[in-house]
Write a protein that holds these residues in place. Sequence first.
Motif, PDB file in Angstrom:
ATOM      1  N   LYS A 155       0.990  -1.156   0.058  1.00 47.64           N
ATOM      2  CA  LYS A 155       0.198  -0.143  -0.001  1.00 47.64           C
ATOM      3  C   LYS A 155       1.028   1.276   0.037  1.00 47.64           C
ATOM      4  CE  LYS A 155      -3.642   2.546   0.292  1.00 47.64           C
ATOM      5  NZ  LYS A 155      -4.704   2.361  -0.909  1.00 47.64           N
TER       6      LYS A 155
ATOM      7  N   TYR B 155       0.755   5.203   0.235  1.00 50.30           N
ATOM      8  CA  TYR B 155      -0.151   6.509   0.251  1.00 50.30           C
ATOM      9  C   TYR B 155       0.462   7.604  -0.376  1.00 50.30           C
ATOM     10  CZ  TYR B 155      -2.550   3.680   4.086  1.00 50.30           C
ATOM     11  OH  TYR B 155      -3.293   2.979   4.868  1.00 50.30           O
TER      12      TYR B 155
ATOM     13  N   LYS C 115      -5.932  -3.463   8.051  1.00 54.22           N
ATOM     14  CA  LYS C 115      -7.212  -3.085   7.489  1.00 54.22           C
ATOM     15  C   LYS C 115      -7.226  -3.428   5.982  1.00 54.22           C
ATOM     16  CE  LYS C 115      -7.610   1.350   9.962  1.00 54.22           C
ATOM     17  NZ  LYS C 115      -7.530   2.735  10.014  1.00 54.22           N
TER      18      LYS C 115
ATOM     19  N   THR D   1      -9.082  -6.675   6.226  1.00 48.65           N
ATOM     20  CA  THR D   1     -10.542  -6.462   6.133  1.00 48.65           C
ATOM     21  C   THR D   1     -11.326  -5.730   5.140  1.00 48.65           C
ATOM     22  OG1 THR D   1     -10.525  -4.428   7.339  1.00 48.65           O
ATOM     23  CG2 THR D   1     -10.373  -6.209   8.939  1.00 48.65           C
ATOM     24  N   GLY D   2     -10.461  -5.452   4.306  1.00 49.19           N
ATOM     25  CA  GLY D   2     -11.332  -4.864   3.044  1.00 49.19           C
ATOM     26  C   GLY D   2     -11.288  -3.241   3.330  1.00 49.19           C
ATOM     27  N   LEU D   3     -11.116  -2.697   4.505  1.00 47.77           N
ATOM     28  CA  LEU D   3     -11.088  -1.350   4.506  1.00 47.77           C
ATOM     29  C   LEU D   3     -10.315  -0.474   3.909  1.00 47.77           C
ATOM     30  CD1 LEU D   3     -11.723  -1.386   8.358  1.00 47.77           C
ATOM     31  CD2 LEU D   3     -13.598  -0.913   7.099  1.00 47.77           C
ATOM     32  N   ILE D   4      -9.179  -0.952   3.444  1.00 43.14           N
ATOM     33  CA  ILE D   4      -8.090  -0.398   2.756  1.00 43.14           C
ATOM     34  C   ILE D   4      -7.760  -1.132   1.303  1.00 43.14           C
ATOM     35  CG2 ILE D   4      -5.644   0.603   2.467  1.00 43.14           C
ATOM     36  CD1 ILE D   4      -5.916   1.202   5.441  1.00 43.14           C
ATOM     37  N   LYS D   5      -7.877  -0.583   0.228  1.00 48.58           N
ATOM     38  CA  LYS D   5      -7.639  -1.393  -0.903  1.00 48.58           C
ATOM     39  C   LYS D   5      -5.935  -1.259  -1.161  1.00 48.58           C
ATOM     40  CE  LYS D   5     -11.942  -0.977  -2.520  1.00 48.58           C
ATOM     41  NZ  LYS D   5     -12.681  -0.465  -1.235  1.00 48.58           N
TER      42      LYS D   5
ATOM     43  N   ARG E 238     -15.387 -11.448   4.490  1.00 48.41           N
ATOM     44  CA  ARG E 238     -15.748 -10.855   5.934  1.00 48.41           C
ATOM     45  C   ARG E 238     -16.590 -11.640   6.627  1.00 48.41           C
ATOM     46  NH1 ARG E 238     -17.979  -5.363   3.790  1.00 48.41           N
ATOM     47  NH2 ARG E 238     -17.664  -5.931   1.677  1.00 48.41           N
TER      48      ARG E 238
ATOM     49  N   TYR F 202     -13.406  -8.529  13.706  1.00 44.78           N
ATOM     50  CA  TYR F 202     -12.366  -7.419  13.691  1.00 44.78           C
ATOM     51  C   TYR F 202     -12.603  -6.285  14.571  1.00 44.78           C
ATOM     52  CZ  TYR F 202      -9.936  -2.836  12.089  1.00 44.78           C
ATOM     53  OH  TYR F 202      -9.071  -1.851  12.020  1.00 44.78           O
TER      54      TYR F 202
ATOM     55  N   PRO G 151     -10.965  -2.786  15.856  1.00 47.03           N
ATOM     56  CA  PRO G 151     -10.157  -1.719  15.274  1.00 47.03           C
ATOM     57  C   PRO G 151      -9.103  -1.184  16.484  1.00 47.03           C
ATOM     58  CG  PRO G 151     -12.699  -1.103  14.782  1.00 47.03           C
ATOM     59  CD  PRO G 151     -12.538  -2.452  15.934  1.00 47.03           C
TER      60      PRO G 151
ATOM     61  N   LEU H  59      -8.388   2.294  17.356  1.00 46.73           N
ATOM     62  CA  LEU H  59      -9.078   3.365  17.859  1.00 46.73           C
ATOM     63  C   LEU H  59     -10.357   3.482  17.693  1.00 46.73           C
ATOM     64  CD1 LEU H  59      -6.255   5.814  17.084  1.00 46.73           C
ATOM     65  CD2 LEU H  59      -6.735   4.818  19.406  1.00 46.73           C
ATOM     66  N   PHE H  60     -11.185   3.447  18.321  1.00 47.14           N
ATOM     67  CA  PHE H  60     -12.772   3.204  18.312  1.00 47.14           C
ATOM     68  C   PHE H  60     -13.597   3.843  19.384  1.00 47.14           C
ATOM     69  CE2 PHE H  60     -14.422  -0.064  20.783  1.00 47.14           C
ATOM     70  CZ  PHE H  60     -13.373  -0.834  21.051  1.00 47.14           C
TER      71      PHE H  60
END
Lengths: 292, 317
Positions: free
Chosen positions: B13, B15, B49, B52-56, B75, B80, B82, B84-85
């Motif tokens: 990944k 960024y 992430k 989990t598929g939250l980030i491609k 999924r 999962y 996280p 920080l939540f």
Amino acid sequence: MTAVWALTWKELIRKRVTMMTAVMTVLFWIAYWFVAAAIASETNSIVTTGIQVNVLEKYTISAMVLTIGFFFGAFAVAFLSIFSSVSAVTGEAETGVLQSVLSRPIKRWHWFLGRWLGFVSYGVLYGIILFVTIILICKIETGVLFEGIVLLKSFALFVSVVPLLVSITMLGSCWLGPLGNGIGMTMLFGMGWLGSTIGRFMSESMIEREGIKTLETITGLIQLAMPADALQQRMLGELFSIAELSGLFNLNRAHSYFAIGAIPSNTFLVYSALYTAIMLLAGLLVLRKKDF
Amino acid sequence: MSIAAIETLQLSKDYGDGRGCSGVTLKIKHGEAFGFLGPNGAGKSTIVKMLTGLIKPTSGEARIFGHASGTLEARRRLGYLPELFRYPAWLTGEEVLAFHAKLCGLDKPSARKRSRLLLDEVGIGSRGSDRLKGYSKGMQQRLGLACALMGDPDVVLLDEPASALDPVGRHEVRELLQRLRSQGKTIFLNSHLLEDVEQLCDKVALLNNGHVLAEGSVEQVLGSKNEWRLRVGGYTPLASERIEQMFGAAVKVTMLTWMDESAWLELELADDEQIGLVNGLLVEMGVILYEVSKVKSRLDDWFMQAVSGLEHRGERR
């Protein structure tokens, strides 16, 4: 999707959005009833002095009462739509709640549409309550009640700003934080209102002809970017059947903010519907691609 | 050959600002507990992430039981937590779980049953009916854990599960994870608490600046020797010579210190059975044995050694 929809309603009720809206609405009703009674009493005093009040005069008075009611009603519905959905995406992502939800076996667009349906249904329900009460107060004070089909058409236009504003706000919340999105949306809505107000002044010839073409272009562009207030103008146009009664009476004679300007065309309504659909679709697409 | 529970192949990944990860290849078998380690900003959460598929991913691929990460099939097998939540303060713990149960496709009776079970298991119990505004950070963390387990997932991805917990809470979470492991769940534990990782995990990987520095079983990465420490009385150097004569190169004896008429010895043995034989020999020689303990290599020592001297982008200004 229904689970997300139900949770959105729960959120709006538990976060005291409903309570605050209810309190402010009651205050509005009291003030509006007082204003409606004051305007209607002028007509009654004319009747007691023995002068025949014709139907058109009574109609004009009721139109004035309703215009004032819907002027405030439109703001209430618009702000409820904007501020209920202002933190729909980034607000949820900032708290990490969205991450735990989107890692579940649900499609992202289901979640987005569930939220959208929650905000829109809530706003529309509030719109029904407000619309009915404004009409009722006017009926009680002026004795004028419009035809069912007219009321239905104007109601549809009155609440059409809810999906429009929720769609734009939710799209904005894909990038902007709650505060930035809230400010942005309020300013955009304000611009739309300003565009309509300038339009009203132009139609009343309060603005000199010189440079009017430029103003027309500017207001046209503003209304394309934010059609909410123009839709309200069309709603009033439908309610008072201005097209049918053209030439018989003039609601703009008062030269005020409450006057009705140029009534948007059917093509503008089609544009607004398409604009709403495109904003919703754009939100769905952005969410589908977004990293959290 | 069975399908890996979690598999990443050259997962990357980018960024665009130097963050992210590059070419991460991992394979975690079903039922394994995997510890994912690394300094702050190493890219651990990015990888979790992506699983989990939250980030491609920019390139490469990740699979959960053979399904591409992010798909509904993948999924469905995941739970999962996280990093920080903060769940909405206007909901109760039970309502949060009921909502997640619906998202997992559970019917109402099953959801209620599972919710009660999980609330007890994570130590929230009857406080599940309280609004979350009254929950401490630790209780929120426990609730998050219960949410992650709601769908009875085969793979549990935990991003710093014990970060906000007190020692008792940490111990309870560790026990819960041990139970999950004994139930055959695959655990992917992203944690800074190396003690927890060491006690729970079969395998670990160390990530720094988005690259895997080391990977393997805990024993492999620690390169553990079979070392023992003995505190003995009446010790003479002759005793060491006798032990070495008897066991040859298989046993190395080092005298560490003298303390209060007793000596600390360190023995490196080929296997654990030899400690019994050494013990017998020492008693035979008239040496008094006060204490025997196996020397454990610590993951935090290894971690510190592995990343020392390296630049960590999490610390860059």
